[in-house]
Design an enzyme around this catalytic site. Structure first.
Site, short mmCIF file in Angstrom:
data_model
loop_
_atom_site.label_atom_id
_atom_site.label_comp_id
_atom_site.label_asym_id
_atom_site.label_seq_id
_atom_site.Cartn_x
_atom_site.Cartn_y
_atom_site.Cartn_z
N ASN A 33 -3.81 -29.99 -17.60
CA ASN A 33 -3.20 -30.16 -18.78
C ASN A 33 -3.57 -30.88 -19.79
O ASN A 33 -4.81 -31.41 -19.62
CB ASN A 33 -1.67 -30.51 -18.48
N ASP A 51 2.15 -29.37 -11.28
CA ASP A 51 3.10 -28.86 -10.20
C ASP A 51 2.38 -27.93 -9.15
O ASP A 51 2.90 -27.98 -8.00
CB ASP A 51 4.03 -28.15 -10.92
N LYS A 56 -19.10 -20.32 -7.49
CA LYS A 56 -18.41 -19.89 -8.69
C LYS A 56 -18.03 -18.37 -8.71
O LYS A 56 -19.04 -17.60 -8.21
CB LYS A 56 -19.47 -20.20 -9.96
N PHE A 103 8.89 -40.09 -15.89
CA PHE A 103 8.72 -39.21 -17.05
C PHE A 103 9.11 -37.93 -17.12
O PHE A 103 8.92 -37.26 -16.02
CB PHE A 103 7.47 -39.54 -18.02
N LYS A 107 16.45 -34.59 -13.54
CA LYS A 107 15.36 -35.18 -12.85
C LYS A 107 15.74 -36.46 -12.35
O LYS A 107 15.34 -37.10 -11.18
CB LYS A 107 14.19 -35.29 -13.71
N LYS A 155 15.71 -37.25 -8.29
CA LYS A 155 14.60 -37.82 -7.75
C LYS A 155 14.76 -39.46 -7.64
O LYS A 155 13.98 -40.25 -7.05
CB LYS A 155 13.21 -38.04 -8.63
#
Length: 404
Positions: free
Chosen positions: A208, A277, A287, A321, A335, A339
């Site tokens: 990301n 995730d 490859k 976060f 969340k 959690k």
């Protein structure tokens, strides 16, 4: 952050003395009042007029030079400042101070002061490794003197090794840390930062856009305020803040392993990393070549590190976060509860000045009681300070017997 601080900058006779001029400029730029003291050998490398021009004050050279008729120079300086920075600190000055010698203005000022002293050594790599020099450094550390170790790289003697004077920003940052209130001194804070990378062949991976800037800002600010900091980070282009324990990782599973290994010694955990995730279900040894038509990659779920910590939280403070593109508050609150978090820091990718790659952030801090603190756009280091204020407040409440 050094505004109105009074700093004595000691310059000794090494080739890195020219970098001390850059340091003087930076300290003044940050609002500090700086007075330079130069040894006889330092004058051979840089003219005193340079530091007088940069600081706006006469340069201390002679032990018996006076600003006032009744003031002996080294006593006057020792009573004036809040911090002495010796940069560069040569083997000579380290040996003098370790031996209790006071034979010039700088060493005498150090002997006569009760203010903190930060040594920033810079020298040839073999000299740095010399056991007598290292013995002097250890002796000074045990006596309460502060050190910022040299960097590794190309040296003036045309060799490569450890001995380069650290960057100006690192020295100024360490000075700020030393002078800052230590309201997190009893905390051991584990912080995660950056992205993870999940490979599907030796060349390509899923990741990301996280830069790691928010997590690194949290680590720097926590360290500045006295906490012991463990920073577990995925790949970034950032240099770890001085004084933190840095644990580099690549994948989500590596991050989980590192976090769980360190968890027992922590009092607080701040999970600022953007953890993937999912990961590819299979990793090709070679490859994958381009072929006609579509290519499908099967994914499997990565471990939920935050949930696992939440289940083992105990008396630790746990901060998560939430980066969202829609339903920010709804998803963040879900969340927080699922959690077992104490706080969640929520931000929207759609908000200008927030999110990945930015030097600023715009966040909402949500607590277990449903309270929301809106933090407008500001530098991530300042956002980090606000988050750590909330951590400290939670710790204070628990110490007073308030809350879980």
């Amino acid at each position: 952050m050094l505004a109105e601080r009074k700093i004595i900058l000691g310059i000794t006779g090494g080739i890195a003395a020219y970098k001390a001029a850059e340091l003087a400029r930076e300290l003044v730029r940050q609002g500090a009042e700086v007075r330079a003291v130069m040894t006889k050998n330092a004058v051979e490398f840089v003219a005193p007029l340079t530091f007088q021009t940069l600081t706006g004050h006469p340069v201390g050279l002679d032990m018996f030079q006076t600003r006032e008729r009744s003031a002996i120079e080294h006593i006057s300086l020792a009573n004036w400042g809040e911090l002495i920075i010796v940069a560069p600190a040569t083997a000579d000055i380290l040996g003098k101070v370790a031996g209790g010698l006071a034979c010039d203005l700088l060493s005498t000022t150090i002997m006569a002061t009760r203010m903190p002293v930060l040594f920033v050594p810079a020298m040839n790599d073999l000299m740095w490794e010399n056991r007598l020099v290292q013995g002097n450094i250890q002796k000074l550390k045990e006596a309460g003197y502060f050190f910022l170790d040299p960097d590794t790289g190309a040296l003036a003697c045309k060799s490569e090794g450890k001995g380069r004077m650290p960057e100006t920003a690192a020295i100024a940052g360490e000075a700020d840390r030393i002078l800052s209130p230590k309201d997190l001194l009893e905390e051991t804070i584990l912080i995660t930062a950056g992205p993870t990378r999940e490979p599907f062949d030796p060349v390509r991976f899923i990741s990301n856009h996280s830069s790691g800037k928010m997590g690194f800002a949290l680590a720097a600010e926590a360290r500045r305020r006295g906490a012991r900091v463990i920073l577990v980070s995925g790949p970034t282009g950032l240099k770890p803040p001085a004084g933190v324990e840095f644990v580099p990782i690549t994948t989500a599973r590596e991050m989980r392993e590192a976090v769980m290994k360190e968890l027992k010694r922590t009092t607080a955990v701040i999970k600022a990393a953007a953890v993937s995730d999912y990961r590819p279900a299979e990793l090709s040894k070679n490859k994958i070549k381009k072929q006609p038509g579509k290519m499908t990659i099967s994914l499997e779920m990565n471990p939920d590190i935050l949930s696992e910590i939440g289940a083992l939280k105990g008396k630790r403070i746990l901060v998560g976060f939430a980066m969202e593109t829609e339903g920010l508050l709804e998803h963040a609150r879900g969340k927080l509860a699922a959690k077992n978090l104490d706080l969640i820091v929520a931000n929207s990718l759609n908000e200008e000045g927030a999110g990945f790659q930015c030097d600023t952030n715009v966040v909402k801090i949500i607590d277990q009681e449903g309270g929301i603190q809106d933090v407008p756009r500001m530098e991530k280091l300042k956002v980090a300070g606000i988050i750590l204020d909330r951590v400290r407040a939670l710790r204070d409440k628990r110490a007073d017997g308030i809350g879980p």
